[in-house]
Motif scaffolding. Structure first.
Motif, PDB file in Angstrom:
ATOM      1  N   GLU A   1       6.832  10.743   7.931  1.00 56.71           N
ATOM      2  CA  GLU A   1       7.913  11.517   8.540  1.00 56.71           C
ATOM      3  C   GLU A   1       7.307  12.480   9.545  1.00 56.71           C
ATOM      4  N   ILE A   2       7.861  12.523  10.747  1.00 55.89           N
ATOM      5  CA  ILE A   2       7.374  13.433  11.779  1.00 55.89           C
ATOM      6  C   ILE A   2       7.927  14.829  11.535  1.00 55.89           C
ATOM      7  N   THR A   3       7.024  15.815  11.459  1.00 52.33           N
ATOM      8  CA  THR A   3       7.392  17.215  11.238  1.00 52.33           C
ATOM      9  C   THR A   3       6.708  18.090  12.285  1.00 52.33           C
ATOM     10  N   LYS A   4       6.878  19.384  12.167  1.00 59.05           N
ATOM     11  CA  LYS A   4       6.243  20.316  13.103  1.00 59.05           C
ATOM     12  C   LYS A   4       4.716  20.279  12.989  1.00 59.05           C
ATOM     13  N   GLN A   5       4.224  19.952  11.784  1.00 66.03           N
ATOM     14  CA  GLN A   5       2.776  19.914  11.576  1.00 66.03           C
ATOM     15  C   GLN A   5       2.149  18.619  12.088  1.00 66.03           C
ATOM     16  N   GLY A   6       2.948  17.571  12.143  1.00 66.79           N
ATOM     17  CA  GLY A   6       2.430  16.283  12.565  1.00 66.79           C
ATOM     18  C   GLY A   6       3.193  15.166  11.892  1.00 66.79           C
ATOM     19  N   VAL A   7       2.455  14.291  11.183  1.00 64.61           N
ATOM     20  CA  VAL A   7       3.077  13.198  10.440  1.00 64.61           C
ATOM     21  C   VAL A   7       2.757  13.417   8.964  1.00 64.61           C
TER      22      VAL A   7
ATOM     23  N   THR B   1       9.223   4.780  -4.574  1.00 67.25           N
ATOM     24  CA  THR B   1       7.808   4.654  -4.212  1.00 67.25           C
ATOM     25  C   THR B   1       6.976   4.260  -5.434  1.00 67.25           C
ATOM     26  N   PRO B   2       6.183   3.196  -5.352  1.00 69.62           N
ATOM     27  CA  PRO B   2       5.324   2.824  -6.483  1.00 69.62           C
ATOM     28  C   PRO B   2       4.293   3.933  -6.752  1.00 69.62           C
ATOM     29  N   VAL B   3       3.991   4.166  -8.023  1.00 71.35           N
ATOM     30  CA  VAL B   3       2.999   5.180  -8.386  1.00 71.35           C
ATOM     31  C   VAL B   3       1.656   4.818  -7.754  1.00 71.35           C
ATOM     32  N   GLY B   4       0.997   5.820  -7.159  1.00 72.26           N
ATOM     33  CA  GLY B   4      -0.286   5.608  -6.504  1.00 72.26           C
ATOM     34  C   GLY B   4      -0.163   5.365  -5.013  1.00 72.26           C
ATOM     35  N   HIS B   5       1.047   5.148  -4.533  1.00 76.09           N
ATOM     36  CA  HIS B   5       1.258   4.843  -3.114  1.00 76.09           C
ATOM     37  C   HIS B   5       1.791   6.048  -2.351  1.00 76.09           C
ATOM     38  N   LEU B   6       1.882   5.875  -1.046  1.00 76.93           N
ATOM     39  CA  LEU B   6       2.381   6.913  -0.158  1.00 76.93           C
ATOM     40  C   LEU B   6       3.842   6.667   0.195  1.00 76.93           C
ATOM     41  N   THR B   7       4.588   7.757   0.350  1.00 80.36           N
ATOM     42  CA  THR B   7       5.958   7.627   0.839  1.00 80.36           C
ATOM     43  C   THR B   7       5.925   7.291   2.326  1.00 80.36           C
TER      44      THR B   7
ATOM     45  N   ARG C   1      -0.035   8.547  15.838  1.00 81.94           N
ATOM     46  CA  ARG C   1      -0.369   8.975  14.475  1.00 81.94           C
ATOM     47  C   ARG C   1       0.627   8.407  13.457  1.00 81.94           C
ATOM     48  N   PHE C   2       1.865   8.218  13.896  1.00 84.38           N
ATOM     49  CA  PHE C   2       2.869   7.608  13.017  1.00 84.38           C
ATOM     50  C   PHE C   2       2.444   6.186  12.650  1.00 84.38           C
ATOM     51  N   LYS C   3       1.985   5.426  13.659  1.00 86.78           N
ATOM     52  CA  LYS C   3       1.522   4.054  13.407  1.00 86.78           C
ATOM     53  C   LYS C   3       0.282   4.066  12.524  1.00 86.78           C
ATOM     54  N   GLU C   4      -0.575   5.070  12.735  1.00 85.37           N
ATOM     55  CA  GLU C   4      -1.774   5.203  11.906  1.00 85.37           C
ATOM     56  C   GLU C   4      -1.395   5.456  10.447  1.00 85.37           C
ATOM     57  N   ALA C   5      -0.384   6.307  10.242  1.00 86.33           N
ATOM     58  CA  ALA C   5       0.078   6.602   8.886  1.00 86.33           C
ATOM     59  C   ALA C   5       0.634   5.357   8.213  1.00 86.33           C
ATOM     60  N   GLU C   6       1.386   4.575   8.969  1.00 80.10           N
ATOM     61  CA  GLU C   6       1.947   3.335   8.419  1.00 80.10           C
ATOM     62  C   GLU C   6       0.826   2.400   7.970  1.00 80.10           C
ATOM     63  N   ALA C   7      -0.238   2.314   8.757  1.00 76.77           N
ATOM     64  CA  ALA C   7      -1.357   1.434   8.397  1.00 76.77           C
ATOM     65  C   ALA C   7      -2.073   1.943   7.153  1.00 76.77           C
ATOM     66  N   LEU C   8      -2.190   3.262   7.034  1.00 75.82           N
ATOM     67  CA  LEU C   8      -2.890   3.848   5.887  1.00 75.82           C
ATOM     68  C   LEU C   8      -2.139   3.619   4.573  1.00 75.82           C
ATOM     69  N   ARG C   9      -0.840   3.468   4.647  1.00 76.00           N
ATOM     70  CA  ARG C   9      -0.052   3.257   3.428  1.00 76.00           C
ATOM     71  C   ARG C   9      -0.518   2.009   2.678  1.00 76.00           C
TER      72      ARG C   9
END
Length: 318
Positions: A262-268, A253-259, A202-210
């Motif tokens: 980060e892995i947390t207890k809820q997920g990424v 972080t550019p406006v409109g983009h994702l930070t 899911r971390f790799k998935e988040a990176e791709a979504l950015r």
């Protein structure tokens, strides 16, 4: 037990003087013992036709002694009483004259903060040989003078942004600039019992979504349609309201983009930055400097104004 000396109004900020006066007077009467016999009411000075007696001086001296735990100078006490007379008269010229109900309400508020009823506060003062009216007259003068000075000299008491920046210093002011951030937290949910490989995927998935997200509208469209994902309602915070570590991330972080994910207890988790714009709200440091400068301006104007009205007063010593 340390009890601060809060009864010298011209040496305190107008914003805090009334509150501090309440705390010191009430706290002090809980500490000291009973008072002695009252002196005769001989007139010591007439101020604009109003008398100040030995009894008035004795009462104020006791009140000051209770709050400062020191024996006050008689002339200082007398000057304070004279100042109050001229302050109240000047206030009446401009229609500033608190009613008995106003004073009683302020008196009751003092007691309430000390968990006392007005009757209990009166009895506590009387047990120390101090008439409640002695404190109430002090309250009246504080209310009148604060309202009068701030009302008449409002514009000259204002502290500009330029003044604050000059006091901070240009480099510190620049580093202390305040922004307003609109953000939407995003989470790719990973069950707590899931193996680490699931989080890594899911971390790799988040990176791709950015790379796909270019605005908060994109983020809403993507994450609302995605299973096991959530995007929360937008929130708006100023620089002073968020941790420095998060602020540093948002500023990069550019406006409109994702930070970065980060892995947390809820997920990424990530944050979609919807907007970042300068804010007129003060940072804690700027607020501290602004309040200090405002207090200094008030004190200076208060002293100048008091000297002016006192010179015009009829003061006759007996």
């Amino acid at each position: 037990m340390e009890i601060a000396f809060f009864l010298m109004a011209d040496k305190m900020t107008a914003k805090n003087s009334f509150r501090m006066l309440a705390a010191s007077c009430i706290a002090a009467v809980l500490v000291f013992g009973s008072a002695t016999t009252l002196p005769a009411q001989n007139v010591v000075v007439m101020v604009n036709g109003e008398p100040i007696t030995n009894f008035d001086i004795d009462q104020r001296s006791k009140l000051t002694q209770l709050s400062s735990r020191t024996t006050p100078n008689r002339q200082q006490v007398l000057d304070e009483l004279i100042n109050e007379k001229v302050k109240i008269k000047e206030g009446k010229k401009f229609g500033i004259d608190p009613s008995a109900a106003d004073i009683d309400a302020a008196f009751a508020s003092m007691g309430s903060r000390m968990r006392m009823s007005p009757d209990q506060l009166e009895k506590t003062l009387e047990n120390q040989g101090i008439r409640p009216d002695t404190l109430k007259r002090r309250i009246r003068a504080e209310m009148v003078w604060s309202n009068l000075v701030r009302g008449r000299f409002k514009s000259s008491l204002m502290v500009s942004e330029q003044d604050v920046r000059a006091a901070l210093g240009e480099s510190e002011a620049k580093s202390g600039e305040n922004y307003e951030y609109q953000m939407q937290p995003v989470v790719l949910i990973v069950p707590r019992s899931a193996p680490n490989t699931s989080r890594e995927a899911r971390f790799k998935e988040a990176e791709a979504l950015r790379g796909r997200v270019q605005s908060c509208a994109d983020a809403n469209a993507i994450f609302k349609a995605m299973p096991n994902a959530a995007i929360r309602t937008a929130v708006t915070k100023t620089s002073a309201e968020i941790p420095q570590s998060l602020r540093e991330i948002l500023d990069k972080t550019p406006v409109g983009h994702l930070t970065a994910p980060e892995i947390t207890k809820q997920g990424v988790e990530m944050v979609a930055l919807c907007s970042r714009k300068p804010s007129t709200a003060d940072t804690p440091k700027k607020r501290e400097i602004r309040e200090k400068m405002s207090a200094e301006k008030f004190e200076k104007k208060s002293k100048e104004y008091l000297q002016e009205v006192r010179k015009a007063a009829m003061i006759e010593y007996r």
